[in-house]
Design an enzyme around this catalytic site. Structure first.
Site, PDB file in Angstrom:
ATOM      1  N   ARG A 176       0.849  -1.321   0.076  1.00  8.72           N
ATOM      2  CA  ARG A 176      -0.009  -0.131   0.009  1.00  8.72           C
ATOM      3  C   ARG A 176       0.785   1.284  -0.009  1.00  8.72           C
ATOM      4  O   ARG A 176       0.351   2.324   0.513  1.00  8.72           O
ATOM      5  CB  ARG A 176      -0.909   0.029   1.262  1.00  8.72           C
ATOM      6  CG  ARG A 176      -1.857  -1.116   1.218  1.00  8.72           C
ATOM      7  CD  ARG A 176      -3.221  -0.819   1.998  1.00  8.72           C
ATOM      8  NE  ARG A 176      -4.256  -1.830   1.845  1.00  8.72           N
ATOM      9  CZ  ARG A 176      -4.080  -2.920   2.950  1.00  8.72           C
ATOM     10  NH1 ARG A 176      -3.022  -2.880   3.927  1.00  8.72           N
ATOM     11  NH2 ARG A 176      -5.024  -3.936   2.655  1.00  8.72           N
ATOM     12  N   LYS A 218       3.126  11.618 -10.975  1.00 10.12           N
ATOM     13  CA  LYS A 218       2.489  10.639 -12.120  1.00 10.12           C
ATOM     14  C   LYS A 218       3.085   9.468 -12.287  1.00 10.12           C
ATOM     15  O   LYS A 218       4.005   9.363 -12.678  1.00 10.12           O
ATOM     16  CB  LYS A 218       1.984  11.324 -13.150  1.00 10.12           C
ATOM     17  CG  LYS A 218       0.957  12.580 -13.204  1.00 10.12           C
ATOM     18  CD  LYS A 218       0.752  12.998 -14.521  1.00 10.12           C
ATOM     19  CE  LYS A 218      -0.618  14.154 -14.402  1.00 10.12           C
ATOM     20  NZ  LYS A 218      -0.750  14.654 -15.874  1.00 10.12           N
ATOM     21  N   GLU A 251       9.922  19.323 -24.246  1.00 12.08           N
ATOM     22  CA  GLU A 251       9.354  19.742 -22.869  1.00 12.08           C
ATOM     23  C   GLU A 251      10.053  21.052 -22.383  1.00 12.08           C
ATOM     24  O   GLU A 251       9.290  21.806 -21.672  1.00 12.08           O
ATOM     25  CB  GLU A 251       9.630  18.611 -21.972  1.00 12.08           C
ATOM     26  CG  GLU A 251       8.897  17.262 -22.613  1.00 12.08           C
ATOM     27  CD  GLU A 251       7.190  17.396 -22.409  1.00 12.08           C
ATOM     28  OE1 GLU A 251       6.592  18.145 -21.890  1.00 12.08           O
ATOM     29  OE2 GLU A 251       6.762  16.109 -22.928  1.00 12.08           O
ATOM     30  N   LYS A 278       7.999  23.003 -13.375  1.00 11.81           N
ATOM     31  CA  LYS A 278       7.105  21.905 -13.171  1.00 11.81           C
ATOM     32  C   LYS A 278       6.866  21.948 -11.458  1.00 11.81           C
ATOM     33  O   LYS A 278       5.950  21.744 -11.048  1.00 11.81           O
ATOM     34  CB  LYS A 278       7.713  20.584 -13.612  1.00 11.81           C
ATOM     35  CG  LYS A 278       7.080  19.471 -13.311  1.00 11.81           C
ATOM     36  CD  LYS A 278       6.617  18.631 -14.249  1.00 11.81           C
ATOM     37  CE  LYS A 278       5.637  17.682 -14.021  1.00 11.81           C
ATOM     38  NZ  LYS A 278       5.306  16.387 -14.774  1.00 11.81           N
ATOM     39  N   GLU A 320      -4.150  17.526 -10.488  1.00 11.34           N
ATOM     40  CA  GLU A 320      -4.682  18.063 -12.027  1.00 11.34           C
ATOM     41  C   GLU A 320      -6.018  18.459 -11.884  1.00 11.34           C
ATOM     42  O   GLU A 320      -6.928  18.078 -12.845  1.00 11.34           O
ATOM     43  CB  GLU A 320      -4.214  17.132 -13.068  1.00 11.34           C
ATOM     44  CG  GLU A 320      -4.297  17.746 -14.652  1.00 11.34           C
ATOM     45  CD  GLU A 320      -3.557  16.654 -15.533  1.00 11.34           C
ATOM     46  OE1 GLU A 320      -2.536  16.313 -15.420  1.00 11.34           O
ATOM     47  OE2 GLU A 320      -4.432  16.866 -16.720  1.00 11.34           O
ATOM     48  N   ARG A 364      -2.470  22.444 -13.643  1.00 10.99           N
ATOM     49  CA  ARG A 364      -1.597  21.485 -14.048  1.00 10.99           C
ATOM     50  C   ARG A 364      -1.683  21.165 -15.201  1.00 10.99           C
ATOM     51  O   ARG A 364      -0.818  20.591 -15.839  1.00 10.99           O
ATOM     52  CB  ARG A 364      -1.580  20.176 -13.107  1.00 10.99           C
ATOM     53  CG  ARG A 364      -0.448  19.292 -13.387  1.00 10.99           C
ATOM     54  CD  ARG A 364      -0.445  18.110 -12.236  1.00 10.99           C
ATOM     55  NE  ARG A 364       0.991  17.214 -12.864  1.00 10.99           N
ATOM     56  CZ  ARG A 364       1.423  16.404 -12.248  1.00 10.99           C
ATOM     57  NH1 ARG A 364       1.260  16.313 -10.765  1.00 10.99           N
ATOM     58  NH2 ARG A 364       1.976  15.398 -12.574  1.00 10.99           N
ATOM     59  N   ASN A 376      -0.030  20.011 -20.209  1.00 10.89           N
ATOM     60  CA  ASN A 376      -0.414  19.160 -21.519  1.00 10.89           C
ATOM     61  C   ASN A 376      -0.283  19.980 -22.944  1.00 10.89           C
ATOM     62  O   ASN A 376      -0.481  19.591 -23.874  1.00 10.89           O
ATOM     63  CB  ASN A 376      -1.655  18.422 -21.361  1.00 10.89           C
ATOM     64  CG  ASN A 376      -1.927  17.846 -20.121  1.00 10.89           C
ATOM     65  OD1 ASN A 376      -0.676  16.717 -19.984  1.00 10.89           O
ATOM     66  ND2 ASN A 376      -2.756  17.784 -19.423  1.00 10.89           N
ATOM     67  N   HIS A 380       0.428  18.467 -26.174  1.00 10.69           N
ATOM     68  CA  HIS A 380       0.175  16.814 -26.035  1.00 10.69           C
ATOM     69  C   HIS A 380      -1.226  16.325 -26.697  1.00 10.69           C
ATOM     70  O   HIS A 380      -1.273  15.247 -26.710  1.00 10.69           O
ATOM     71  CB  HIS A 380       0.094  16.585 -24.608  1.00 10.69           C
ATOM     72  CG  HIS A 380       1.557  16.712 -23.775  1.00 10.69           C
ATOM     73  ND1 HIS A 380       2.240  17.777 -23.874  1.00 10.69           N
ATOM     74  CD2 HIS A 380       2.433  15.723 -23.412  1.00 10.69           C
ATOM     75  CE1 HIS A 380       3.643  17.654 -23.477  1.00 10.69           C
ATOM     76  NE2 HIS A 380       3.382  16.419 -23.080  1.00 10.69           N
ATOM     77  N   HIS A 407      -0.554  13.617 -28.908  1.00  8.16           N
ATOM     78  CA  HIS A 407      -1.066  12.254 -28.503  1.00  8.16           C
ATOM     79  C   HIS A 407      -1.641  11.683 -29.647  1.00  8.16           C
ATOM     80  O   HIS A 407      -1.497  10.359 -29.838  1.00  8.16           O
ATOM     81  CB  HIS A 407      -1.719  12.227 -27.218  1.00  8.16           C
ATOM     82  CG  HIS A 407      -1.036  12.286 -25.812  1.00  8.16           C
ATOM     83  ND1 HIS A 407      -1.742  12.499 -24.912  1.00  8.16           N
ATOM     84  CD2 HIS A 407       0.237  11.796 -25.631  1.00  8.16           C
ATOM     85  CE1 HIS A 407      -0.857  12.496 -23.661  1.00  8.16           C
ATOM     86  NE2 HIS A 407       0.290  12.034 -24.306  1.00  8.16           N
ATOM     87  N   HIS A 425       7.894  10.628 -28.336  1.00  6.90           N
ATOM     88  CA  HIS A 425       6.898  11.634 -27.683  1.00  6.90           C
ATOM     89  C   HIS A 425       7.591  13.054 -27.845  1.00  6.90           C
ATOM     90  O   HIS A 425       6.331  13.990 -28.018  1.00  6.90           O
ATOM     91  CB  HIS A 425       6.912  11.212 -26.048  1.00  6.90           C
ATOM     92  CG  HIS A 425       5.957  12.094 -25.132  1.00  6.90           C
ATOM     93  ND1 HIS A 425       4.799  12.082 -25.496  1.00  6.90           N
ATOM     94  CD2 HIS A 425       6.393  12.881 -24.348  1.00  6.90           C
ATOM     95  CE1 HIS A 425       4.093  12.884 -24.420  1.00  6.90           C
ATOM     96  NE2 HIS A 425       5.204  13.624 -23.789  1.00  6.90           N
TER      97      HIS A 425
HETATM   98  N1  GLY Z   1       3.700  15.414 -17.705  1.00  7.63           N
HETATM   99  C1  GLY Z   1       2.566  16.269 -17.333  1.00  7.63           C
HETATM  100  C2  GLY Z   1       2.186  16.218 -15.966  1.00  7.63           C
HETATM  101  O1  GLY Z   1       3.056  15.786 -14.983  1.00  7.63           O
HETATM  102  O2  GLY Z   1       1.307  16.752 -15.188  1.00  7.63           O
END
Ligand code: GLY
Length: 369
Positions: free
Chosen positions: A127, A149, A191, A235, A245, A249, A253, A256, A260, A273
């Site tokens: 956990r 993430k 990025e 970031k 998010e 946040r 994107n 993206h 994507h 990417h």
């Molecule tokens: N790569 C986008 C984020 O971490 O929110």
């Protein structure tokens, strides 16, 4: 050179350390005195892939053992196609065999794939155990390793299975970029440029002032250090204001959404990417000009920077516009049927909007064919 960028999340603050030869000091950073992030004597499971481990594994194991940790290694095959629950099972098996405990930690030594998988395994094993990120690609350094993430792909889509699980420490050693293939370096630069456009105009202008950006060797240590710390700072600022998010946040994107769609229509082959994000940024730039979010001059500056970095800025041949539009509807960011686009507001700021019309998207795609 050494800089520390704080990620001041109330429930889990941590540092991103950008330090020359950082890998050799990883053990000390983890173990240091009263503030020990993982107590010396604890078990660490180091997760990597064979190629990265061959290059940096010994150095990581040496510093961690010297600092008093007992370390076991789990090597997974390299590549996005192995970012699956099968690989996670292998990490669990290693954790079980090594009898990893709640106070033990996992250490991710590798690019985004290793970082995302190790983070997810750490989020779920017993956990939740601590994870330390030691990113070895530019993309992982400035994006994937920070912000918590984690996850794996489902056969039907990228990153559909995952969890938020913040690391205890991110250790970035810029010198490992020397061995990164140039194309991977440029992908990471997409990025970096993204942060300049959506958050840090100064960073954007610093990049504009650099004579060349298309290869690691043209940057020099100082500029590379600045690029890494400013990107991590951007970031960290965004994530610490919106960890899960709920709003802000989503500006990360930028580029993206269409990016994507391109990656998925090309079945993740022929374009990586960062390259797809670069193309997506150009498309978003066209749309932003048409809808008056920024000026034609801003869009031209973005395009010039991407071109200087050697990133693709046109649509790959043979992509069907209708297929792109359909693919956008399957994006994770669709809300009540409206595709959510990140639009730059001038250079250094961005907003998320559901107001981008089908005609505006089609016009952007036509301009880039
Ligand atoms: N790569 C986008 C984020 O971490 O929110």
């Amino acid at each position: 050179m050494k800089s520390i960028v704080s990620v001041p999340l109330p429930s889990n603050p941590y540092d991103v350390v950008v330090a020359t030869a950082g890998i050799d000091h990883l053990g000390t950073w983890l173990a240091e005195g009263e503030t020990a992030l993982v107590k010396p004597g604890q078990k660490l499971l180091l997760v990597s892939n064979p190629a990265i481990f061959k290059q940096y594994g010994d150095r990581a194991l040496t510093t961690l053992s010297k600092a008093g940790y007992s370390v076991e290694t789990c090597l997974l095959p390299a590549g996005e196609r192995y970012k699956t629950l099968t690989s996670i099972q292998k990490i669990y098996d290693a954790a079980l065999g090594f009898r990893l405990e709640r106070k033990s930690a996992m250490v991710a030594l590798g690019g985004g794939v290793i970082g995302d998988m190790t983070g997810f395994a750490a989020a779920t094993w017993l956990r939740g155990v601590s994870v330390v990120q030691v990113p070895t690609s530019l993309l992982a350094m400035v994006d994937a390793s920070i912000g918590g993430k984690t996850g794996v792909n489902h056969p039907q889509g990228k990153n559909l299975i995952g969890a938020f699980h913040q690391p205890r420490l991110v250790m970035i050693d810029p010198s490992v970029l020397k061995t990164l293939p140039p194309r991977e370096f440029r992908a990471g630069m997409a990025e970096v440029i993204k942060y300049g456009v959506i958050w840090d105009r100064d960073l954007f202008e610093t990049l504009e002032a650099a004579p060349r950006l298309d290869h690691y060797r043209y940057l020099g240590d100082q500029l590379l250090h600045t690029i890494l710390t400013r990107s991590c700072q951007a970031k960290a600022e965004v994530v610490s204001q919106d960890e899960k998010e709920a709003g802000l946040r989503a500006i990360l994107n930028y580029g993206h959404t269409i990016g994507h769609a391109i990656e998925s229509l090309m079945h993740y082959r022929g374009v990586n990417h960062g390259e797809a994000v670069a193309i997506g940024m150009v498309a978003a730039g066209h749309i932003a000009t048409a809808l008056d979010f920024w000026s034609e001059a801003d869009a031209a500056r973005q395009l010039a920077l991407l071109e200087k970095t050697g990133l693709p800025t046109r649509l790959p041949a043979g992509l069907d516009f209708e297929a792109i539009l359909t693919s956008l509807q399957g994006d994770k960011k669709v809300e009540e049927g409206q595709v959510q686009f990140v639009m730059p507001k001038g250079l250094g700021a961005a907003v998320v909007t559901g107001e981008v019309t089908r005609d505006a998207i089609l016009a952007a795609l036509e301009a880039m064919a």
